[in-house]
Scaffold this motif. Structure first.
Motif, PDB file in Angstrom:
ATOM      1  N   GLU A 101      -9.872   1.132   4.369  1.00 23.34           N
ATOM      2  CA  GLU A 101      -8.613   0.444   4.675  1.00 23.34           C
ATOM      3  C   GLU A 101      -8.720  -0.506   5.858  1.00 23.34           C
ATOM      4  O   GLU A 101      -7.802  -1.290   6.111  1.00 23.34           O
ATOM      5  CB  GLU A 101      -7.511   1.473   4.950  1.00 23.34           C
ATOM      6  CG  GLU A 101      -7.209   2.362   3.760  1.00 23.34           C
ATOM      7  CD  GLU A 101      -6.083   3.344   4.051  1.00 23.34           C
ATOM      8  OE1 GLU A 101      -5.131   2.971   4.775  1.00 23.34           O
ATOM      9  OE2 GLU A 101      -6.154   4.491   3.578  1.00 23.34           O
ATOM     10  N   ILE A 103      -8.823   0.245   9.111  1.00 23.92           N
ATOM     11  CA  ILE A 103      -7.972   0.658  10.224  1.00 23.92           C
ATOM     12  C   ILE A 103      -8.742   1.629  11.116  1.00 23.92           C
ATOM     13  O   ILE A 103      -9.211   2.674  10.658  1.00 23.92           O
ATOM     14  CB  ILE A 103      -6.678   1.322   9.724  1.00 23.92           C
ATOM     15  CG1 ILE A 103      -5.904   0.345   8.839  1.00 23.92           C
ATOM     16  CG2 ILE A 103      -5.814   1.791  10.895  1.00 23.92           C
ATOM     17  CD1 ILE A 103      -4.667   0.944   8.206  1.00 23.92           C
ATOM     18  N   LEU A 109      -6.628  -3.184  13.383  1.00 28.32           N
ATOM     19  CA  LEU A 109      -7.172  -3.615  12.099  1.00 28.32           C
ATOM     20  C   LEU A 109      -8.582  -4.173  12.276  1.00 28.32           C
ATOM     21  O   LEU A 109      -8.852  -4.908  13.229  1.00 28.32           O
ATOM     22  CB  LEU A 109      -6.268  -4.682  11.477  1.00 28.32           C
ATOM     23  CG  LEU A 109      -6.428  -4.928   9.974  1.00 28.32           C
ATOM     24  CD1 LEU A 109      -5.920  -3.737   9.173  1.00 28.32           C
ATOM     25  CD2 LEU A 109      -5.681  -6.186   9.556  1.00 28.32           C
ATOM     26  N   ARG A 120     -11.967  -1.251  -0.449  1.00 27.36           N
ATOM     27  CA  ARG A 120     -10.864  -0.417  -0.920  1.00 27.36           C
ATOM     28  C   ARG A 120     -11.187   0.194  -2.285  1.00 27.36           C
ATOM     29  O   ARG A 120     -10.598   1.197  -2.671  1.00 27.36           O
ATOM     30  CB  ARG A 120      -9.580  -1.251  -1.024  1.00 27.36           C
ATOM     31  CG  ARG A 120      -9.001  -1.667   0.317  1.00 27.36           C
ATOM     32  CD  ARG A 120      -7.782  -2.569   0.135  1.00 27.36           C
ATOM     33  NE  ARG A 120      -6.694  -1.882  -0.549  1.00 27.36           N
ATOM     34  CZ  ARG A 120      -5.826  -1.085   0.046  1.00 27.36           C
ATOM     35  NH1 ARG A 120      -5.901  -0.878   1.345  1.00 27.36           N
ATOM     36  NH2 ARG A 120      -4.860  -0.496  -0.642  1.00 27.36           N
ATOM     37  N   ALA A 156      -1.882  -5.266   7.112  1.00 24.68           N
ATOM     38  CA  ALA A 156      -2.779  -4.305   6.471  1.00 24.68           C
ATOM     39  C   ALA A 156      -3.385  -4.986   5.256  1.00 24.68           C
ATOM     40  O   ALA A 156      -2.930  -6.044   4.826  1.00 24.68           O
ATOM     41  CB  ALA A 156      -2.028  -3.041   6.061  1.00 24.68           C
ATOM     42  N   TYR A 157      -4.435  -4.380   4.710  1.00 28.66           N
ATOM     43  CA  TYR A 157      -5.080  -4.954   3.526  1.00 28.66           C
ATOM     44  C   TYR A 157      -4.487  -4.395   2.231  1.00 28.66           C
ATOM     45  O   TYR A 157      -4.970  -4.713   1.147  1.00 28.66           O
ATOM     46  CB  TYR A 157      -6.585  -4.696   3.579  1.00 28.66           C
ATOM     47  CG  TYR A 157      -7.251  -5.403   4.735  1.00 28.66           C
ATOM     48  CD1 TYR A 157      -7.398  -6.784   4.736  1.00 28.66           C
ATOM     49  CD2 TYR A 157      -7.701  -4.689   5.842  1.00 28.66           C
ATOM     50  CE1 TYR A 157      -7.994  -7.441   5.812  1.00 28.66           C
ATOM     51  CE2 TYR A 157      -8.301  -5.338   6.915  1.00 28.66           C
ATOM     52  CZ  TYR A 157      -8.445  -6.719   6.898  1.00 28.66           C
ATOM     53  OH  TYR A 157      -9.033  -7.357   7.964  1.00 28.66           O
TER      54      TYR A 157
END
Length: 283
Positions: A101, A103, A109, A120, A156-157
Motif C-alpha cells: 500500500e 504506507i 506515503l 498492490r 493513498a494509492y
C-alpha cells in the motif's frame, strides 16, 4: 536461519491468531521470498547502493541510491533489519502494508519510483514470503536522507489491500502477474504521465529515459509491434532479459537488472513471453 513464523502465518491468513506452518513450509516460504527479492523483484536494483564496480560490498539492501528526475529526488530507503536505520522495528504487518500500500508505520506515503500501484497486486503468499526473507537479510546501519517530491502525492494509492489470491494457472495470467506485480516491467516500459503515473493506455510502449553512470538509456517497446518485439524470437527475448543483448547483438544498458533476471526459471521466462505476446501492439 530462523524464518519469521508470523510472516509465514500471514501467508495462511493467520497473522493474528493462528500457529506457524511446519518447518518445511517455512523453508519453502523463505526460498520463495529470496527468489522474489533477489531475482524476479530485483529489489537490490534500487535498494542496494551501486559503485563503479557494481553493488557496494556489505551494503546489500541498505539503501541510499538517488533517483533525481523531474518529478522527484527519491532516495531508496534501507530495507535491512537494522533497528535504527532500517526496518528492524517494523512489524510484519507494517512491512507488508508498506510493500503493498506504500504506507510507512508513521503513516507517511511512499512515493515513486516505488511501483506501488503494481505491488498492490502481490499475492498474500508472496508478500508474506518477501517479509520472511527480508527478516533474514544481514542488518546494515545506513541512515539515508528523505526523498523530495516535486509533484503532489495522492492521499493513498487505493483502499486498504485485504487479500490477493494467486494468479490464474495459465501462462498469460502468470506472465502478467510476473511482469506487473512482481518484476514491475511495465513500470519502466510504459510511458509516464505528467502526474508521475504510468499511461496505462500505452502499456509496454517504452520510451522512458533513464540517466546514470552509463549515460542515458531508453526503455524498449515490449509490445508485439514492429517497433517492439514483433520480429523477435522467444530465444532473443530470453537473451535480452537474462544477458542484456538485443536481437541485433547490441549490448543493452542499465537500469535493467540483467544480473538478477539471469536467474529466472525457464517457466517464468516462458510465462513472461506469453504475456508480452498478448499485449496490444503499440507504435
Amino acid at each position: 536461519m530462523r524464518v519469521s513464523l508470523r510472516a509465514a502465518a500471514l501467508a495462511a491468513g493467520l497473522l493474528a491468531s493462528g500457529p506457524g506452518p511446519a518447518l518445511a513450509q517455512d523453508a519453502a516460504l523463505l526460498e520463495r521470498g529470496r527468489h522474489l527479492v533477489e531475482v524476479t523483484g530485483a529489489c537490490g536494483n534500487c535498494h542496494t547502493p551501486m559503485g563503479p564496480q557494481g553493488p557496494v560490498p556489505g551494503k546489500t539492501l541498505a539503501g541510499g541510491s538517488v533517483f533525481d528526475e523531474p518529478p522527484f529526488r527519491a532516495v531508496a530507503p534501507n530495507i535491512t533489519p537494522d533497528p535504527e536505520t532500517g526496518i528492524g522495528r517494523w512489524t510484519d504487518a507494517q512491512l507488508a502494508r508498506a510493500i503493498r500500500e506504500g504506507i510507512r508505520p508513521d503513516g507517511r506515503l511512499i512515493g515513486p519510483p516505488m511501483p506501488m500501484t503494481l505491488y498492490r497486486g502481490l499475492s498474500d503468499r508472496d508478500v508474506a514470503a518477501m517479509v520472511a526473507y527480508l527478516r533474514t537479510v544481514p542488518p546494515v546501519q545506513n541512515r539515508v536522507e528523505r526523498s523530495v517530491y516535486r509533484i503532489t502525492l495522492p492521499p493513498a494509492y487505493g483502499p486498504p489491500v485485504t487479500s490477493v489470491p494467486e494468479p490464474a494457472n495459465t501462462p498469460v495470467a502468470r506472465g502478467e502477474y510476473l511482469a506487473n506485480a512482481v518484476a514491475h516491467c511495465m513500470e519502466c516500459h510504459t510511458p509516464m504521465l505528467p502526474t508521475g503515473q504510468n499511461d496505462r493506455s500505452r502499456l509496454g510502449a517504452g520510451g522512458m529515459e533513464f540517466r546514470g553512470p552509463w549515460g542515458v538509456s531508453v526503455a524498449a517497446n515490449l509490445t508485439p509491434h514492429a517497433n517492439g518485439l514483433g520480429g523477435w524470437t522467444d530465444a532473443q527475448i530470453i537473451r535480452a532479459v537474462t544477458q542484456g543483448i538485443s536481437a541485433t547483438d547490441r549490448p543493452l544498458a542499465p537500469p535493467m537488472a540483467f544480473w538478477a533476471y539471469r536467474n529466472m526459471t525457464q517457466q517464468e521466462l516462458s510465462d513472461l513471453i506469453a504475456y508480452l505476446r498478448s499485449l496490444p501492439p503499440q507504435p
